[in-house]
Motif scaffolding. Structure first.
Motif, PDB file in Angstrom:
ATOM      1  N   GLN A  22      50.623  40.724  35.928  1.00  0.00           N
ATOM      2  CA  GLN A  22      51.869  41.402  36.009  1.00  0.00           C
ATOM      3  C   GLN A  22      51.905  42.827  35.906  1.00  0.00           C
ATOM      4  O   GLN A  22      52.619  43.527  36.458  1.00  0.00           O
ATOM      5  N   LYS A  23      50.924  43.493  35.239  1.00  0.00           N
ATOM      6  CA  LYS A  23      50.709  44.671  35.092  1.00  0.00           C
ATOM      7  C   LYS A  23      50.239  45.515  36.399  1.00  0.00           C
ATOM      8  O   LYS A  23      50.697  46.554  36.581  1.00  0.00           O
ATOM      9  N   ASP A  24      49.907  44.746  37.331  1.00  0.00           N
ATOM     10  CA  ASP A  24      49.758  45.486  38.672  1.00  0.00           C
ATOM     11  C   ASP A  24      50.750  45.361  39.392  1.00  0.00           C
ATOM     12  O   ASP A  24      51.382  44.205  39.588  1.00  0.00           O
ATOM     13  N   THR A  25      51.385  46.458  40.173  1.00  0.00           N
ATOM     14  CA  THR A  25      52.378  46.665  40.578  1.00  0.00           C
ATOM     15  C   THR A  25      52.556  45.564  41.880  1.00  0.00           C
ATOM     16  O   THR A  25      53.714  45.440  42.370  1.00  0.00           O
ATOM     17  N   GLU A  26      51.371  45.472  42.448  1.00  0.00           N
ATOM     18  CA  GLU A  26      51.317  44.449  43.655  1.00  0.00           C
ATOM     19  C   GLU A  26      51.577  42.843  43.511  1.00  0.00           C
ATOM     20  O   GLU A  26      51.577  42.433  44.393  1.00  0.00           O
ATOM     21  N   VAL A  27      51.344  42.631  42.341  1.00  0.00           N
ATOM     22  CA  VAL A  27      51.537  41.387  41.978  1.00  0.00           C
ATOM     23  C   VAL A  27      52.915  40.896  41.921  1.00  0.00           C
ATOM     24  O   VAL A  27      53.774  41.694  41.151  1.00  0.00           O
ATOM     25  N   GLY A  28      53.387  39.867  42.593  1.00  0.00           N
ATOM     26  CA  GLY A  28      54.677  39.670  42.314  1.00  0.00           C
ATOM     27  C   GLY A  28      54.847  38.109  41.538  1.00  0.00           C
ATOM     28  O   GLY A  28      54.500  38.327  40.371  1.00  0.00           O
ATOM     29  N   ARG A  29      55.338  37.152  41.891  1.00  0.00           N
ATOM     30  CA  ARG A  29      55.798  35.947  41.209  1.00  0.00           C
ATOM     31  C   ARG A  29      54.237  35.248  41.163  1.00  0.00           C
ATOM     32  O   ARG A  29      53.380  35.424  42.190  1.00  0.00           O
ATOM     33  N   ILE A  30      54.253  34.549  40.135  1.00  0.00           N
ATOM     34  CA  ILE A  30      52.810  33.901  39.741  1.00  0.00           C
ATOM     35  C   ILE A  30      53.312  32.353  39.577  1.00  0.00           C
ATOM     36  O   ILE A  30      53.936  32.112  38.733  1.00  0.00           O
TER      37      ILE A  30
END
Length: 143
Positions: A22-30
């Protein structure tokens, strides 16, 4: 039971993996299963890498796995090509000099050699007896 959390048998904590993702801004919900699958994939990758490096170490008749053995494994296996840049950084002369100067024993000797034998000097602290046998736990007092 729909509200019950499942306990997965993984070696790397899924919560930590989720935070890193989630530190990556492109990653949303997991999805819940994703960190568990990544944890298992990481475990399998490390097992493969360390087994092949261990084979190289044993072929050299050595008991200690070194960076040179890991670098040879990375160079010999096409699977580990993505680690070549990292291996080159780990074995540069500047990295070796930095590690050598950061050793703990020379600084340890300097600090304790300068202490007065008769009494405490101003600003020094007395070391308490350690109950834990971990030698790296209290390394902060050497800085």
């Amino acid at each position: 039971m729909p509200g019950q959390k499942r306990k997965y048998n993984v070696r790397f904590p899924p919560g930590r993996i989720k935070k890193i993702m989630q530190k990556d801004t492109e990653v949303g919900r997991i999805a819940t299963a994703v960190p568990v699958i990544i944890s298992r994939a990481l475990e399998m990758f490390l097992k493969s890498f360390l087994m092949k490096t261990s084979q190289i170490t044993q072929s050299k008749h050595s008991r200690v796995m070194s960076i040179a053995h890991m670098k040879q494994c990375i160079e010999s296996e096409k699977l580990f090509d993505f680690l070549k840049d990292l291996a080159e950084q780990a074995t540069t002369p500047s990295a070796q000099i930095e590690v050598r100067t950061r050793g703990t024993w020379p600084t340890h000797r300097k600090k304790w050699k300068d202490l007065s034998v008769k009494g405490k000097q101003f600003g020094t602290t007395e070391r308490s007896r350690r109950t834990n046998t971990d030698p790296f736990e209290d390394m902060e007092h050497l800085d």
